[in-house]
Design a protein around this motif. Structure first.
Motif, PDB file in Angstrom:
ATOM      1  N   LYS A 228     -23.554 -39.792  12.495  1.00  0.00           N
ATOM      2  CA  LYS A 228     -22.512 -40.764  12.148  1.00  0.00           C
ATOM      3  C   LYS A 228     -21.416 -40.781  13.211  1.00  0.00           C
ATOM      4  O   LYS A 228     -20.917 -41.849  13.587  1.00  0.00           O
ATOM      5  CB  LYS A 228     -21.913 -40.426  10.781  1.00  0.00           C
ATOM      6  CG  LYS A 228     -20.994 -41.518  10.244  1.00  0.00           C
ATOM      7  CD  LYS A 228     -20.081 -41.002   9.169  1.00  0.00           C
ATOM      8  CE  LYS A 228     -18.932 -40.224   9.753  1.00  0.00           C
ATOM      9  NZ  LYS A 228     -17.891 -39.892   8.754  1.00  0.00           N
ATOM     10  N   THR A 229     -21.048 -39.609  13.701  1.00  0.00           N
ATOM     11  CA  THR A 229     -20.025 -39.521  14.750  1.00  0.00           C
ATOM     12  C   THR A 229     -20.474 -40.238  16.014  1.00  0.00           C
ATOM     13  O   THR A 229     -19.714 -41.010  16.619  1.00  0.00           O
ATOM     14  CB  THR A 229     -19.719 -38.043  15.064  1.00  0.00           C
ATOM     15  OG1 THR A 229     -19.230 -37.410  13.886  1.00  0.00           O
ATOM     16  CG2 THR A 229     -18.680 -37.936  16.169  1.00  0.00           C
ATOM     17  N   LEU A 230     -21.719 -40.001  16.419  1.00  0.00           N
ATOM     18  CA  LEU A 230     -22.250 -40.648  17.621  1.00  0.00           C
ATOM     19  C   LEU A 230     -22.391 -42.148  17.423  1.00  0.00           C
ATOM     20  O   LEU A 230     -22.145 -42.933  18.351  1.00  0.00           O
ATOM     21  CB  LEU A 230     -23.604 -40.031  17.993  1.00  0.00           C
ATOM     22  CG  LEU A 230     -23.559 -38.550  18.391  1.00  0.00           C
ATOM     23  CD1 LEU A 230     -24.965 -38.035  18.671  1.00  0.00           C
ATOM     24  CD2 LEU A 230     -22.669 -38.324  19.603  1.00  0.00           C
ATOM     25  N   LEU A 231     -22.765 -42.556  16.232  1.00  0.00           N
ATOM     26  CA  LEU A 231     -22.865 -43.981  15.912  1.00  0.00           C
ATOM     27  C   LEU A 231     -21.500 -44.656  16.060  1.00  0.00           C
ATOM     28  O   LEU A 231     -21.380 -45.734  16.649  1.00  0.00           O
ATOM     29  CB  LEU A 231     -23.392 -44.147  14.485  1.00  0.00           C
ATOM     30  CG  LEU A 231     -23.703 -45.566  14.014  1.00  0.00           C
ATOM     31  CD1 LEU A 231     -24.909 -46.131  14.756  1.00  0.00           C
ATOM     32  CD2 LEU A 231     -23.970 -45.573  12.507  1.00  0.00           C
ATOM     33  N   ARG A 232     -20.491 -43.998  15.581  1.00  0.00           N
ATOM     34  CA  ARG A 232     -19.131 -44.551  15.665  1.00  0.00           C
ATOM     35  C   ARG A 232     -18.671 -44.652  17.121  1.00  0.00           C
ATOM     36  O   ARG A 232     -18.050 -45.635  17.517  1.00  0.00           O
ATOM     37  CB  ARG A 232     -18.174 -43.666  14.862  1.00  0.00           C
ATOM     38  CG  ARG A 232     -16.767 -44.230  14.738  1.00  0.00           C
ATOM     39  CD  ARG A 232     -15.942 -43.426  13.755  1.00  0.00           C
ATOM     40  NE  ARG A 232     -14.632 -44.020  13.615  1.00  0.00           N
ATOM     41  CZ  ARG A 232     -13.589 -43.710  14.385  1.00  0.00           C
ATOM     42  NH1 ARG A 232     -13.725 -42.810  15.342  1.00  0.00           N
ATOM     43  NH2 ARG A 232     -12.425 -44.299  14.203  1.00  0.00           N
ATOM     44  N   ILE A 233     -18.981 -43.632  17.927  1.00  0.00           N
ATOM     45  CA  ILE A 233     -18.617 -43.668  19.346  1.00  0.00           C
ATOM     46  C   ILE A 233     -19.323 -44.822  20.047  1.00  0.00           C
ATOM     47  O   ILE A 233     -18.724 -45.539  20.859  1.00  0.00           O
ATOM     48  CB  ILE A 233     -18.965 -42.325  20.019  1.00  0.00           C
ATOM     49  CG1 ILE A 233     -18.055 -41.223  19.494  1.00  0.00           C
ATOM     50  CG2 ILE A 233     -18.837 -42.428  21.544  1.00  0.00           C
ATOM     51  CD1 ILE A 233     -18.456 -39.828  19.937  1.00  0.00           C
ATOM     52  N   ALA A 234     -20.611 -45.018  19.741  1.00  0.00           N
ATOM     53  CA  ALA A 234     -21.368 -46.106  20.364  1.00  0.00           C
ATOM     54  C   ALA A 234     -20.749 -47.457  20.028  1.00  0.00           C
ATOM     55  O   ALA A 234     -20.586 -48.319  20.909  1.00  0.00           O
ATOM     56  CB  ALA A 234     -22.828 -46.063  19.908  1.00  0.00           C
ATOM     57  N   ILE A 235     -20.389 -47.647  18.767  1.00  0.00           N
ATOM     58  CA  ILE A 235     -19.785 -48.919  18.349  1.00  0.00           C
ATOM     59  C   ILE A 235     -18.446 -49.125  19.044  1.00  0.00           C
ATOM     60  O   ILE A 235     -18.146 -50.220  19.532  1.00  0.00           O
ATOM     61  CB  ILE A 235     -19.624 -48.957  16.817  1.00  0.00           C
ATOM     62  CG1 ILE A 235     -21.003 -48.997  16.152  1.00  0.00           C
ATOM     63  CG2 ILE A 235     -18.786 -50.162  16.383  1.00  0.00           C
ATOM     64  CD1 ILE A 235     -20.970 -48.804  14.654  1.00  0.00           C
ATOM     65  N   ARG A 236     -17.648 -48.075  19.126  1.00  0.00           N
ATOM     66  CA  ARG A 236     -16.345 -48.187  19.788  1.00  0.00           C
ATOM     67  C   ARG A 236     -16.509 -48.500  21.272  1.00  0.00           C
ATOM     68  O   ARG A 236     -15.778 -49.330  21.832  1.00  0.00           O
ATOM     69  CB  ARG A 236     -15.565 -46.883  19.588  1.00  0.00           C
ATOM     70  CG  ARG A 236     -14.228 -46.798  20.298  1.00  0.00           C
ATOM     71  CD  ARG A 236     -13.266 -47.897  19.881  1.00  0.00           C
ATOM     72  NE  ARG A 236     -12.816 -47.825  18.533  1.00  0.00           N
ATOM     73  CZ  ARG A 236     -11.739 -47.145  18.122  1.00  0.00           C
ATOM     74  NH1 ARG A 236     -11.036 -46.428  18.982  1.00  0.00           N
ATOM     75  NH2 ARG A 236     -11.367 -47.178  16.877  1.00  0.00           N
ATOM     76  N   CYS A 237     -17.471 -47.858  21.937  1.00  0.00           N
ATOM     77  CA  CYS A 237     -17.692 -48.104  23.368  1.00  0.00           C
ATOM     78  C   CYS A 237     -18.156 -49.538  23.629  1.00  0.00           C
ATOM     79  O   CYS A 237     -17.795 -50.136  24.644  1.00  0.00           O
ATOM     80  CB  CYS A 237     -18.725 -47.121  23.922  1.00  0.00           C
ATOM     81  SG  CYS A 237     -18.088 -45.453  24.180  1.00  0.00           S
ATOM     82  N   ILE A 238     -18.952 -50.086  22.725  1.00  0.00           N
ATOM     83  CA  ILE A 238     -19.439 -51.456  22.880  1.00  0.00           C
ATOM     84  C   ILE A 238     -18.347 -52.460  22.553  1.00  0.00           C
ATOM     85  O   ILE A 238     -18.134 -53.441  23.281  1.00  0.00           O
ATOM     86  CB  ILE A 238     -20.665 -51.699  21.975  1.00  0.00           C
ATOM     87  CG1 ILE A 238     -21.868 -50.894  22.479  1.00  0.00           C
ATOM     88  CG2 ILE A 238     -21.014 -53.186  21.904  1.00  0.00           C
ATOM     89  CD1 ILE A 238     -23.028 -50.834  21.499  1.00  0.00           C
TER      90      ILE A 238
END
Length: 314
Positions: A228-238
């Protein structure tokens, strides 16, 4: 906008000679190194490396490694590399630090499709393994599926948006979060295949329906886990790369004992891209200039070099 202040034209031979003189005798003239390399763009740095080789039959990168030390050496080393080679090094270092996967996501999700492709080529040339191969070797399960999908993506970069698709895929994301099924195959498919423009439309549709952003919704979930943490980082980076980088800098500076690796990484990788915009956002969010924060938290040649890349000599 870039923060780097570089001359429109320069003499690469003269720069190479200046650096060579800086290395001669007892001790290194670090100020000379900063005055040259802290004010040259990627193309100019490449010309300097070639000129240095032509004049002295020596690799400038290796000479710098032997002449400099500590955080200053690491910052200069990362800076002087070609951008794609630098990202390859950053990715490899991150993979060797167990669990440091946010750097991989950064590279995969912030860079353009063409930039990511050149990073993958540089990685293979340098390490004789593909980036996706090494990502797969260092990860397992759903984290592996997400990260391999992100680093192998070649996203369409046009401006076209399918609003109906954005709505339907926003619904899929909403259901996944509601069911705490963050690792659902459909979630990974959406994040790793859609164009950034399409994904931003999907995230906007999510916010319109839920009244809050998908990143805030994920942050509010109590069932915390790595995926979930990595998913959130990916969304924020995009979706919000400037906000992502500002937070990385804020956390690096506020940490007990400054996180020099994160501080160096953001300044070095964004100085020729959008560091001026990140500086503006940092000031708005922290009521202190990034230049001042960096100057207060660093010292010596390392500080002077970072300030040069920030476009601010102290």
């Amino acid at each position: 906008m870039a923060s780097l202040v570089a001359p429109g034209d320069h003499d690469s031979v003269q720069d190479a000679e200046t650096l060579y003189k800086a290395f001669k005798g007892w001790g290194t003239n670090e100020k000379a190194v900063i005055s040259v390399l802290g004010h040259r763009n990627a193309a100019q740095r490449k010309q300097i490396r070639q000129a240095y080789w032509d004049l002295y039959q020596e690799e400038l990168v290796k000479r710098l490694e032997s002449e400099l030390t500590g955080d200053f050496e690491r910052a200069v080393y990362r800076w002087i590399l070609d951008p794609e080679d630098r990202d390859a090094v950053l990715a490899n270092v991150a993979l060797r630090k167990s669990g440091d996967y946010h750097v991989i996501i950064e590279i995969a999700c912030v860079r353009s499709a063409e930039e990511l492709l050149t990073v993958r080529r540089a990685y293979q040339a340098r390490y004789k393994h593909s980036l996706e191969e090494d990502v797969a070797a260092h990860t397992t399960g759903d984290v592996r599926k997400l990260l391999v999908g992100l680093v192998t993506a070649f996203r369409y970069e046009g401006a076209e948006i399918n609003t109906r698709l954005a709505k339907s895929e926003a619904d899929i994301l909403q259901d996944a979060i509601k069911d705490k099924a963050f690792n659902h195959d459909e979630v990974i498919r959406i994040l790793t295949t859609r164009s950034k423009t399409q994904l931003m439309a999907t995230f906007n549709s999510f916010k319109d329906d839920q009244g809050t952003s998908i990143t805030k919704m994920l942050l509010g979930e109590s069932a915390d886990n790595e995926f979930k943490t990595l998913l959130r980082i990916a969304i924020r980076c995009i979706n919000e790369p400037l906000k992502y980088y500002e937070k990385v800098l804020r956390n690096a500076i506020r940490k007990v004992g400054t996180d020099e690796d994160a501080l160096t990484r953001v300044i070095v990788t964004r100085a020729e891209k959008d560091l001026l915009d990140i500086k503006d956002l940092y000031y708005k969010r922290n009521s202190v200039a990034l230049d001042h924060a960096v100057a207060n938290e660093t010292s010596g040649d390392y500080k002077h070099f970072l300030l040069a890349l920030l476009g601010k000599e102290d």
